[in-house]
Design an enzyme around this catalytic site. Structure first.
Site, short mmCIF file in Angstrom:
data_model
loop_
_atom_site.label_atom_id
_atom_site.label_comp_id
_atom_site.label_asym_id
_atom_site.label_seq_id
_atom_site.Cartn_x
_atom_site.Cartn_y
_atom_site.Cartn_z
N ARG A 1 -15.16 14.38 7.42
CA ARG A 1 -15.65 13.00 7.05
C ARG A 1 -16.31 12.54 8.39
NH1 ARG A 1 -12.46 9.10 2.84
NH2 ARG A 1 -12.54 11.05 1.12
N LEU B 1 15.58 6.67 -0.35
CA LEU B 1 14.08 7.27 -0.77
C LEU B 1 13.68 8.07 0.28
CD1 LEU B 1 11.49 7.54 -2.55
CD2 LEU B 1 10.79 5.48 -1.14
N HIS C 1 -9.39 1.35 3.84
CA HIS C 1 -8.23 2.18 4.14
C HIS C 1 -7.36 1.20 4.89
CE1 HIS C 1 -10.21 5.80 3.64
NE2 HIS C 1 -11.10 5.66 4.75
N SER D 1 -6.49 14.78 3.95
CA SER D 1 -6.56 16.18 3.64
C SER D 1 -7.26 16.94 4.60
CB SER D 1 -7.62 16.51 2.22
OG SER D 1 -8.53 16.39 2.47
N SER E 1 -7.90 18.16 -5.80
CA SER E 1 -8.19 17.97 -4.56
C SER E 1 -7.28 18.74 -3.49
CB SER E 1 -8.50 16.82 -4.13
OG SER E 1 -9.60 15.89 -4.97
N GLU F 1 -9.50 18.82 4.29
CA GLU F 1 -11.23 18.51 4.25
C GLU F 1 -11.73 17.20 4.55
OE1 GLU F 1 -8.88 19.98 1.89
OE2 GLU F 1 -9.72 21.66 1.76
N ASP G 1 -6.60 7.40 -3.85
CA ASP G 1 -8.05 7.75 -3.78
C ASP G 1 -8.50 6.32 -4.31
OD1 ASP G 1 -10.30 8.84 -3.27
OD2 ASP G 1 -10.15 10.01 -5.03
N GLY G 2 -9.89 6.06 -3.60
CA GLY G 2 -10.74 4.98 -3.76
C GLY G 2 -10.87 3.84 -2.86
N ASN G 3 -10.61 4.05 -1.65
CA ASN G 3 -10.51 3.02 -0.70
C ASN G 3 -11.82 2.96 -0.21
OD1 ASN G 3 -7.66 3.34 -0.74
ND2 ASN G 3 -7.61 4.35 1.40
C1 IPE Z 1 -8.22 13.55 -1.75
O1 IPE Z 1 -9.11 12.36 -1.68
C2 IPE Z 1 -7.48 13.30 -0.45
C3 IPE Z 1 -6.72 12.20 -0.38
C4 IPE Z 1 -6.45 11.07 -1.08
C5 IPE Z 1 -6.00 11.84 1.12
P1 IPE Z 1 -10.71 12.91 -1.56
O2 IPE Z 1 -11.34 11.65 -1.83
O3 IPE Z 1 -10.70 13.38 -0.10
O4 IPE Z 1 -11.05 13.89 -2.45
P2 IPE Z 1 -12.16 14.44 -3.26
O5 IPE Z 1 -13.48 14.71 -2.23
O6 IPE Z 1 -12.72 13.40 -4.21
O7 IPE Z 1 -12.11 15.70 -4.16
C1 IPE Z 2 -8.60 7.70 -0.39
O1 IPE Z 2 -9.80 7.09 -0.34
C2 IPE Z 2 -8.31 7.83 1.17
C3 IPE Z 2 -8.65 9.04 1.92
C4 IPE Z 2 -9.28 10.34 1.19
C5 IPE Z 2 -8.44 9.27 3.11
P1 IPE Z 2 -11.38 7.47 0.14
O2 IPE Z 2 -11.87 7.21 1.24
O3 IPE Z 2 -11.32 9.08 -0.54
O4 IPE Z 2 -12.29 6.42 -1.07
P2 IPE Z 2 -13.38 6.99 -1.99
O5 IPE Z 2 -13.01 8.25 -2.90
O6 IPE Z 2 -14.47 7.42 -1.11
O7 IPE Z 2 -13.86 5.87 -2.68
MG MG Z 3 -11.88 9.78 -2.43
#
Ligand code: IPE
Ligand code: IPE
Ligand code: MG
Length: 245
Positions: free
Chosen positions: A72, A132, A38, A66, A197, A68, A21-23
């Protein structure tokens, strides 16, 4: 002594699961659009897969998209899907070279047909590898997975294949997407979010959870080693007392 040298081989998890998470925030910090994040996240995937293979980890599950996430903005979904499928296809040769077997879990019927086929091919082309196991959770959500398992078991009851009193933990587990994999001993989430999540809700029952503020595109082997060192300090009691374990 490097962080890697401090790791105790016998105490490494067999299975590590990661919520990458956090891209988006990483890209925003740099004044770029979310897709840039990403793209850069892919480099972390390569690095961590390599790190796990070097350590002899048996299973690595990466939450890449996910259920969900389909909600987006359309541009992000399309761009991310293309990136994921293109990357997986492009990495098959490297996976084979490194004896890594690819698996995909999730509702991949929701993917465009060509993407679906490409993923199946990639899994097929790596299926004899014995190192792996790299499990990509794509269009995955745990509630979807659990409901699916319930539906399939219900069908088997109706056809008389199984009796309700025969539904053990083992039988249930065998109906999940992760039927072939042990439960993760360690779950890592990057980016400072403290939630699951909809990821592996059943399988994480006794996993050790590790949260770090590092954003996924900055996460590298050294960060993985830190997480593993933290994990190795923990006492896993499974409901027992300290004296019993
Ligand atoms: C969870 O991250 C899904 C993935 C990393 C693929 P999200 O960024 O979608 O989750 P929420 O919305 O912060 O819970
Ligand atoms: C995680 O990064 C990758 C996916 C959920 C696909 P995010 O796209 O959720 O990045 P943030 O959380 O908005 O920073
Ligand atoms: Mg995220």
């Amino acid at each position: 002594m490097s962080l890697k040298d401090k790791l105790i081989a016998e105490k490494l998890p067999r299975h590590i699961a990661i919520i990458m998470d956090g891209n988006g925030r990483w890209a925003k910090e740099k004044g770029k659009d979310r897709l840039f994040g990403h793209y850069n996240g892919v480099e972390s995937v390569r690095n961590i897969v390599e790190g796990c293979a070097e350590l002899g980890i048996g299973y690595l599950t990466l939450y890449a998209f996910s259920t969900e996430n389909w909600d987006r903005p359309k541009d992000e979904v399309t761009g991310l899907m293309e990136l994921l499928v293109k990357t997986i296809r492009g990495e098959v040769a490297t996976l084979n070279k490194n004896n890594i077997r690819l698996h995909v879990i999730g509702n991949i019927d929701m993917l465009p047909a060509n993407a679906h086929d490409e993923l199946n091919e990639a899994c097929e082309e790596t299926k004899t590898n014995t190192g792996l196991n790299l499990i990509m959770a794509l269009s995955y959500s745990s509630r979807w997975e659990i409901l699916n398992a319930v539906k399939n078991i219900a069908t088997e009851i109706r056809t008389g294949n199984i009796q309700p009193n025969e539904i053990t933990d083992e039988v249930f587990q065998q109906h999940l997407c992760t039927a072939d994999f042990p439960d993760p001993e360690l779950m890592i989430r990057t980016s400072g979010e403290y939630r699951i999540s909809n990821f592996l809700l059943y399988q994480l029952a006794y996993s050790e959870l590790y949260f770090t503020d590092t954003l996924w595109p900055d996460f590298r082997k050294e960060n993985l080693y830190e997480a593993l060192l933290d994990y190795q300090m923990r006492e896993r009691r499974f409901g027992k007392t300290s004296e019993q374990v």
